[in-house]
Design a protein around this motif. Sequence first.
Motif, PDB file in Angstrom:
ATOM      1  N   VAL A  12       0.887  -1.164   0.000  1.00 17.92           N
ATOM      2  CA  VAL A  12       0.000   0.000   0.000  1.00 17.92           C
ATOM      3  C   VAL A  12       0.920   1.207   0.000  1.00 17.92           C
ATOM      4  N   PHE A  13       0.757   2.091  -0.988  1.00 14.44           N
ATOM      5  CA  PHE A  13       1.802   3.064  -1.281  1.00 14.44           C
ATOM      6  C   PHE A  13       1.436   4.522  -1.008  1.00 14.44           C
ATOM      7  N   ASN A  14       0.171   4.794  -0.727  1.00 18.49           N
ATOM      8  CA  ASN A  14      -0.262   6.193  -0.632  1.00 18.49           C
ATOM      9  C   ASN A  14      -1.088   6.433   0.626  1.00 18.49           C
ATOM     10  N   VAL A  44      -0.947  -6.702   3.262  1.00 17.38           N
ATOM     11  CA  VAL A  44      -0.496  -8.072   3.497  1.00 17.38           C
ATOM     12  C   VAL A  44      -0.481  -8.332   5.010  1.00 17.38           C
ATOM     13  N   GLU A  45      -0.451  -9.590   5.361  1.00 19.55           N
ATOM     14  CA  GLU A  45      -0.560  -9.971   6.769  1.00 19.55           C
ATOM     15  C   GLU A  45       0.540  -9.336   7.615  1.00 19.55           C
ATOM     16  N   ALA A  46       1.721  -9.186   7.046  1.00 25.40           N
ATOM     17  CA  ALA A  46       2.837  -8.612   7.804  1.00 25.40           C
ATOM     18  C   ALA A  46       2.589  -7.158   8.189  1.00 25.40           C
ATOM     19  N   ASP A  47       1.659  -6.483   7.489  1.00 23.81           N
ATOM     20  CA  ASP A  47       1.392  -5.075   7.755  1.00 23.81           C
ATOM     21  C   ASP A  47       0.159  -4.848   8.627  1.00 23.81           C
ATOM     22  N   ALA A  52      -3.202  -1.840  12.578  1.00 20.36           N
ATOM     23  CA  ALA A  52      -3.957  -1.868  13.831  1.00 20.36           C
ATOM     24  C   ALA A  52      -3.423  -0.842  14.822  1.00 20.36           C
ATOM     25  N   ALA A  53      -2.117  -0.596  14.803  1.00 15.35           N
ATOM     26  CA  ALA A  53      -1.514   0.354  15.735  1.00 15.35           C
ATOM     27  C   ALA A  53      -1.991   1.785  15.485  1.00 15.35           C
TER      28      ALA A  53
END
Length: 246
Positions: A12-14, A44-47, A52-53
Amino acid sequence: MDRDRYVPFTTVFNFRDLGGYPAADGRRVRTGVLYRSDGLHRLVEADLGRFAALDVRRVVDLRRADEVANYGRIPESPGLDYHNVCLQTLAWTAAEVAPGELAGYLAQRYAEIADEAVGGAMARVLRLIAEDTAGGTVFHCMAGKDRTGVVAAVVLSLLGVDDDTIAGDYAASRFSEQRYLAWRASVAPDSPRYLPSSGDPAPAETMLTFLAGLRSRYGSIAGYVDAAGFGPADRELLRARLLAPN
C-alpha cells in the motif's frame, strides 16, 4: 508536502495522514484522525499489526462494486467498521493522454466525479468522516489519487485549508504513484497502463482547476456540499471532529 505524513506499508503506497494542515481561525487539522489511502485490499498480513496500531476503526471504500468483487476489500478484523460508497460509476483511463494535457483531462474527470456524487454519495462519505466515532477513519480508492483526491480536497476546503495546500497534498501522490507503478509492473507486467508513460501523474494544477470549477458551478465549496445534501449542521460536525482546538 511533509513526507512524514506517509505511513509505510509493503504493498500500500499512498497511505497518509491528512492532519497538521493550517485551517480556519488559526486552527489545524487534527492528526491521527483522518487518513487517505490507495487500495487497502492489498494490505499483506505482515502489515496488519502496523495498521492496527493506527487505531483506524472506520474504512470508507470509494471503489465501484466490480472493483471490490474483482480485487477484494480490506481484511475483516474485530471492531473495524467498513463502508463501500461508490463515488464513480464509470471507469476511465488516461493512458492515451499526452503528459502536457493530463492536468486538464484529470480536472474534467474529477468534475464529473464530483457532479455525479451530488446524487448522494458525497454526502454519505462526508457524514461517515464527520461522525464522532472511536478511533480514526481512512477513505481510499485504487490508487489513492483520483476519487480519494476529490474527497480530500472537499474535506480540507470545508475545514478552511487553502487551495495551494490542498493542491500540494494532491500532488504528493506522485511519489506513491511511481512506487505503485513499479510494483504493478513487477507483479503484472502485462497489465494495461492507465496513465501516460511519462510526465507528472499528479500535477498540482489539476486540483487548482478542479476547485475553481466547483466554485464556478456551485458558487462555493459549501454551495457544492449543500447541493449534495451536506448542510451547515453537518459541516459543524465535520469541523468539530477534524479541527484541533486553538
